[in-house]
Design a protein around this motif. Structure first.
Motif, PDB file in Angstrom:
ATOM      1  N   ASP A 115      45.452   7.385  65.700  1.00  0.00           N
ATOM      2  CA  ASP A 115      44.743   6.723  66.791  1.00  0.00           C
ATOM      3  C   ASP A 115      44.850   7.534  68.087  1.00  0.00           C
ATOM      4  OD1 ASP A 115      43.873   4.556  65.213  1.00  0.00           O
ATOM      5  OD2 ASP A 115      45.834   3.601  65.431  1.00  0.00           O
ATOM      6  N   ALA A 116      46.018   8.127  68.329  1.00  0.00           N
ATOM      7  CA  ALA A 116      46.224   8.941  69.534  1.00  0.00           C
ATOM      8  C   ALA A 116      45.913  10.418  69.287  1.00  0.00           C
ATOM      9  CB  ALA A 116      47.659   8.800  70.014  1.00  0.00           C
ATOM     10  N   CYS A 117      45.710  10.785  68.024  1.00  0.00           N
ATOM     11  CA  CYS A 117      45.504  12.189  67.627  1.00  0.00           C
ATOM     12  C   CYS A 117      46.657  13.067  68.110  1.00  0.00           C
ATOM     13  CB  CYS A 117      44.158  12.728  68.109  1.00  0.00           C
ATOM     14  SG  CYS A 117      42.777  12.043  67.189  1.00  0.00           S
ATOM     15  N   THR A 118      47.870  12.654  67.733  1.00  0.00           N
ATOM     16  CA  THR A 118      49.074  13.411  68.075  1.00  0.00           C
ATOM     17  C   THR A 118      49.940  13.583  66.833  1.00  0.00           C
ATOM     18  OG1 THR A 118      50.275  11.388  68.680  1.00  0.00           O
ATOM     19  CG2 THR A 118      49.178  12.600  70.474  1.00  0.00           C
ATOM     20  N   VAL A 119      50.809  14.586  66.909  1.00  0.00           N
ATOM     21  CA  VAL A 119      51.823  14.782  65.870  1.00  0.00           C
ATOM     22  C   VAL A 119      53.145  15.032  66.579  1.00  0.00           C
ATOM     23  CG1 VAL A 119      51.432  17.283  65.586  1.00  0.00           C
ATOM     24  CG2 VAL A 119      52.366  15.939  63.690  1.00  0.00           C
ATOM     25  N   GLU A 120      54.221  14.459  66.030  1.00  0.00           N
ATOM     26  CA  GLU A 120      55.547  14.574  66.628  1.00  0.00           C
ATOM     27  C   GLU A 120      56.391  15.534  65.803  1.00  0.00           C
ATOM     28  OE1 GLU A 120      59.433  11.789  67.492  1.00  0.00           O
ATOM     29  OE2 GLU A 120      57.481  10.850  67.233  1.00  0.00           O
ATOM     30  N   THR A 169      44.192  19.674  71.780  1.00  0.00           N
ATOM     31  CA  THR A 169      44.424  20.785  72.705  1.00  0.00           C
ATOM     32  C   THR A 169      45.603  21.673  72.318  1.00  0.00           C
ATOM     33  OG1 THR A 169      45.932  19.502  74.099  1.00  0.00           O
ATOM     34  CG2 THR A 169      43.553  19.399  74.618  1.00  0.00           C
ATOM     35  N   GLY A 170      46.512  21.166  71.504  1.00  0.00           N
ATOM     36  CA  GLY A 170      47.722  21.900  71.165  1.00  0.00           C
ATOM     37  C   GLY A 170      48.805  21.789  72.217  1.00  0.00           C
ATOM     38  N   THR A 201      45.291  25.978  68.403  1.00  0.00           N
ATOM     39  CA  THR A 201      44.410  25.064  67.672  1.00  0.00           C
ATOM     40  C   THR A 201      43.299  25.891  67.036  1.00  0.00           C
ATOM     41  OG1 THR A 201      43.059  24.636  69.631  1.00  0.00           O
ATOM     42  CG2 THR A 201      44.880  23.104  69.200  1.00  0.00           C
ATOM     43  N   PHE A 202      42.633  25.310  66.053  1.00  0.00           N
ATOM     44  CA  PHE A 202      41.601  26.014  65.301  1.00  0.00           C
ATOM     45  C   PHE A 202      40.374  25.124  65.165  1.00  0.00           C
ATOM     46  CE2 PHE A 202      45.731  27.503  64.055  1.00  0.00           C
ATOM     47  CZ  PHE A 202      45.590  28.878  64.006  1.00  0.00           C
TER      48      PHE A 202
END
Length: 105
Positions: free
Chosen positions: A59-64, A76-77, A90-91
């Motif tokens: 939902d937030a388009c994040t990875v921890e 955005t990276g 990012t690609f």
């Protein structure tokens, strides 16, 4: 000019899924954020940890990062929390027919 590599079919990467792709010396995490396909280098800029294996919030388009908890924006990276402060690569991802493709350089 970027090289284009096949990742998988659309059916193999449903919303909420991720896939790690190896290209040359890179490992790249490809994520499906509620239908938006995003790709990020699988390397935390803090300590080179396996970023794409961390907790993924579609939902937030994040990875921890699973090692020290830095949260990265998949679009955005850029890290959103410490200890990381340097963005990761990012690609571009595109779909041709039923195939997900990744642009790498």
């Amino acid at each position: 000019m970027p090289e284009v590599i096949d990742v998988c079919t659309l059916g193999e990467l449903a919303p909420g899924d991720r896939k790690i792709v190896v290209w040359e010396d890179y490992e790249i995490g490809v994520f499906n954020c509620n239908g938006e396909l995003l790709a990020i280098e699988d390397r935390c800029s803090h300590d080179d940890g396996p970023l794409a294996e961390g907790e993924f919030d579609q939902d937030a388009c994040t990875v921890e990062c699973p090692r020290h908890g830095s949260l990265f924006d998949l679009r955005t990276g850029k890290p959103q929390t410490l200890p990381a402060y340097v963005p990761v690569e990012t690609f571009a991802v595109r779909v041709e027919g039923d195939t997900i493709k990744l642009e790498v350089e």
